[in-house]
Design an enzyme around this catalytic site. Structure first.
Site, PDB file in Angstrom:
ATOM      1  N   ASP A  16     -56.106  61.489  44.462  1.00 26.06           N
ATOM      2  CA  ASP A  16     -56.282  60.107  44.925  1.00 26.06           C
ATOM      3  C   ASP A  16     -55.046  59.270  44.597  1.00 26.06           C
ATOM      4  OD1 ASP A  16     -56.640  60.159  42.168  1.00 26.06           O
ATOM      5  OD2 ASP A  16     -58.433  58.910  42.166  1.00 26.06           O
ATOM      6  N   HIS A  21     -51.247  55.176  43.222  1.00 25.24           N
ATOM      7  CA  HIS A  21     -49.868  54.973  42.735  1.00 25.24           C
ATOM      8  C   HIS A  21     -48.856  54.762  43.860  1.00 25.24           C
ATOM      9  CE1 HIS A  21     -51.205  57.803  39.240  1.00 25.24           C
ATOM     10  NE2 HIS A  21     -51.628  56.582  39.054  1.00 25.24           N
ATOM     11  N   TRP A 135     -64.791  57.635  35.715  1.00 24.96           N
ATOM     12  CA  TRP A 135     -63.428  57.671  35.174  1.00 24.96           C
ATOM     13  C   TRP A 135     -63.411  56.433  34.278  1.00 24.96           C
ATOM     14  CZ3 TRP A 135     -64.309  60.792  38.963  1.00 24.96           C
ATOM     15  CH2 TRP A 135     -63.352  61.496  39.660  1.00 24.96           C
ATOM     16  N   TYR A 137     -61.191  54.281  32.024  1.00 26.21           N
ATOM     17  CA  TYR A 137     -59.835  54.055  31.548  1.00 26.21           C
ATOM     18  C   TYR A 137     -59.738  52.657  30.928  1.00 26.21           C
ATOM     19  CZ  TYR A 137     -58.389  58.085  34.424  1.00 26.21           C
ATOM     20  OH  TYR A 137     -58.241  59.328  34.969  1.00 26.21           O
ATOM     21  N   ARG A 139     -58.072  49.523  29.878  1.00 27.89           N
ATOM     22  CA  ARG A 139     -56.806  48.995  30.404  1.00 27.89           C
ATOM     23  C   ARG A 139     -56.867  47.479  30.553  1.00 27.89           C
ATOM     24  NH1 ARG A 139     -54.384  52.628  35.078  1.00 27.89           N
ATOM     25  NH2 ARG A 139     -54.764  54.076  33.384  1.00 27.89           N
ATOM     26  N   LYS A 168     -64.682  60.973  32.541  1.00 26.04           N
ATOM     27  CA  LYS A 168     -63.311  61.476  32.540  1.00 26.04           C
ATOM     28  C   LYS A 168     -62.522  60.502  31.684  1.00 26.04           C
ATOM     29  CE  LYS A 168     -59.668  62.242  35.813  1.00 26.04           C
ATOM     30  NZ  LYS A 168     -59.247  62.032  37.191  1.00 26.04           N
ATOM     31  N   ILE A 169     -61.952  61.005  30.592  1.00 25.25           N
ATOM     32  CA  ILE A 169     -61.253  60.129  29.641  1.00 25.25           C
ATOM     33  C   ILE A 169     -59.903  60.746  29.261  1.00 25.25           C
ATOM     34  CG2 ILE A 169     -63.307  59.021  28.651  1.00 25.25           C
ATOM     35  CD1 ILE A 169     -63.300  61.087  26.408  1.00 25.25           C
ATOM     36  N   GLY A 194     -55.836  64.348  33.303  1.00 27.74           N
ATOM     37  CA  GLY A 194     -54.531  64.999  33.240  1.00 27.74           C
ATOM     38  C   GLY A 194     -53.367  64.124  32.823  1.00 27.74           C
ATOM     39  N   GLY A 195     -53.084  63.083  33.622  1.00 27.43           N
ATOM     40  CA  GLY A 195     -51.945  62.214  33.338  1.00 27.43           C
ATOM     41  C   GLY A 195     -50.684  62.653  34.033  1.00 27.43           C
ATOM     42  N   GLY A 222     -54.454  66.305  38.273  1.00 26.94           N
ATOM     43  CA  GLY A 222     -53.785  66.183  39.561  1.00 26.94           C
ATOM     44  C   GLY A 222     -52.336  66.595  39.437  1.00 26.94           C
TER      45      GLY A 222
HETATM   46  P1  FBP Z   1     -53.621  62.975  37.150  1.00 33.95           P
HETATM   47  O1  FBP Z   1     -53.963  64.279  36.486  1.00 33.95           O
HETATM   48  O2  FBP Z   1     -52.562  63.119  38.182  1.00 33.95           O
HETATM   49  O3  FBP Z   1     -53.364  61.886  36.134  1.00 33.95           O
HETATM   50  O4  FBP Z   1     -54.923  62.576  37.956  1.00 33.95           O
HETATM   51  C1  FBP Z   1     -56.050  62.095  37.307  1.00 33.95           C
HETATM   52  C2  FBP Z   1     -56.310  60.637  37.659  1.00 33.95           C
HETATM   53  O5  FBP Z   1     -57.454  60.144  37.025  1.00 33.95           O
HETATM   54  C3  FBP Z   1     -56.441  60.390  39.138  1.00 33.95           C
HETATM   55  O6  FBP Z   1     -57.740  60.590  39.593  1.00 33.95           O
HETATM   56  C4  FBP Z   1     -55.965  58.986  39.241  1.00 33.95           C
HETATM   57  O7  FBP Z   1     -55.389  58.697  40.457  1.00 33.95           O
HETATM   58  C5  FBP Z   1     -54.947  58.931  38.200  1.00 33.95           C
HETATM   59  O8  FBP Z   1     -55.225  59.853  37.235  1.00 33.95           O
HETATM   60  C6  FBP Z   1     -54.890  57.565  37.559  1.00 33.95           C
HETATM   61  O9  FBP Z   1     -53.644  57.400  37.017  1.00 33.95           O
HETATM   62  P2  FBP Z   1     -53.300  56.166  36.137  1.00 33.95           P
HETATM   63  O10 FBP Z   1     -53.775  56.509  34.767  1.00 33.95           O
HETATM   64  O11 FBP Z   1     -51.834  56.049  36.243  1.00 33.95           O
HETATM   65  O12 FBP Z   1     -54.038  55.004  36.737  1.00 33.95           O
END
Ligand code: FBP
Length: 258
Positions: A16, A21, A135, A137, A139, A168-169, A194-195, A222
């Site tokens: 995605d 990004h 997910w 995050y 932030r 997902k963390i 992943g990151g 990703g």
């Molecule tokens: P990646 O492994 O590429 O980080 O993908 C996992 C993911 O959660 C994607 O689903 C999402 O687009 C991206 O990371 C979010 O990245 P960011 O932390 O920069 O917002």
């Protein structure tokens, strides 16, 4: 969550980032093509593939179990992060989704909006019998360090309490601290996020091994796979760690042999 697990473990391929990004940040001539990445998911036996609805509608071939991301945002606004719904549960199901995903920016000035929307989509997903994956995050201005053990475990616990079937963390840096986050998530599955592409394979695989040792169910990844010069090799090494519990050295050795 069983549609996305093999023996209780899973590896999800996320794609995605073109929306989140922008294509110039993450893509090259190969991985800008959705078919290239969908093929990696199929050949690598990923247990799930994460797409936004547009890519799902135009490219998804039904081979790898689909998770449709229901909200999204670009990285253009520089205000407090907020990601709102761009697809309904009903539409996701009609595209073949066996699960839905939603990002909550915990700690953002707009977190209440995302928590409320997640609450609604979680109920709709459960009505049709599919999991809702969060997910989470941390932030925004209020979040100083999004990988501190305190904030990562807070994200995990929030996922449990808002009714997510999996969270997902981000990795908190050590198996010891990540195991606290796994405990905080209770019975729900924890996927490490992943990151950006890590400087070496060993670095990334070491983080995944740490998360698995801490009790994670798997990985949602990703860039570390589809930006890799040999995605099949990276996927093979990841699977050795996730499904077979190998250490990093052995996983790398076995991935070459495959
Ligand atoms: P990646 O492994 O590429 O980080 O993908 C996992 C993911 O959660 C994607 O689903 C999402 O687009 C991206 O990371 C979010 O990245 P960011 O932390 O920069 O917002």
């Amino acid at each position: 969550m069983n549609s996305f697990l093999k023996n209780g473990k899973g590896i999800l391929l996320a794609y995605d980032q073109g929306f989140e990004h922008g294509p110039s940040a993450d893509f090259n001539d190969q991985n800008i093509d959705p078919n290239y990445v969908i093929d990696i998911a199929r050949k690598g036996d990923f247990t799930g593939l994460v797409l936004h609805k547009g890519i799902a509608e135009k490219y998804y071939d039904g081979k790898v179990p689909l998770i449709v991301k229901l909200n999204g945002k670009t990285n253009l606004p520089k205000s407090e992060p907020v990601s709102t719904q761009v697809c309904s549960v009903e539409e996701a199901v009609s595209l073949g989704a066996k699960g839905v995903g939603y990002t909550v920016y915990l700690g953002s000035a707009h977190e209440s909006l995302m928590l409320q929307e997640f609450g609604e989509i979680q109920e709709e997903a459960h009505e049709v019998g599919i999991p809702a994956i969060a997910w989470i995050y941390p932030r925004g201005e209020a979040v100083k360090n999004d990988t501190s053990p305190e904030i990562v475990s807070y994200a995990a616990r929030a996922g449990l309490e808002i009714g997510a079937d999996a969270v997902k963390i981000k990795y908190s840096g050590t198996p010891e601290t990540f195991s606290w986050a796994v405990k905080a998530a209770g019975v729900i599955k924890v996927f490490m996020s992943g990151g950006p592409k890590a400087p070496t394979d060993e670095t990334f695989l070491g983080q995944v091994k740490g998360a698995m040792d801490a009790g994670a169910a798997g990985l949602a990844v990703g860039r570390n796979v589809w930006q890799h010069q040999d995605p099949a090799k990276m996927a093979a090494a990841l699977k050795e760690i996730i499904f077979n519990g190998r250490d990093v050295g052995k996983a790398l050795e076995m991935s070459v042999a495959q």
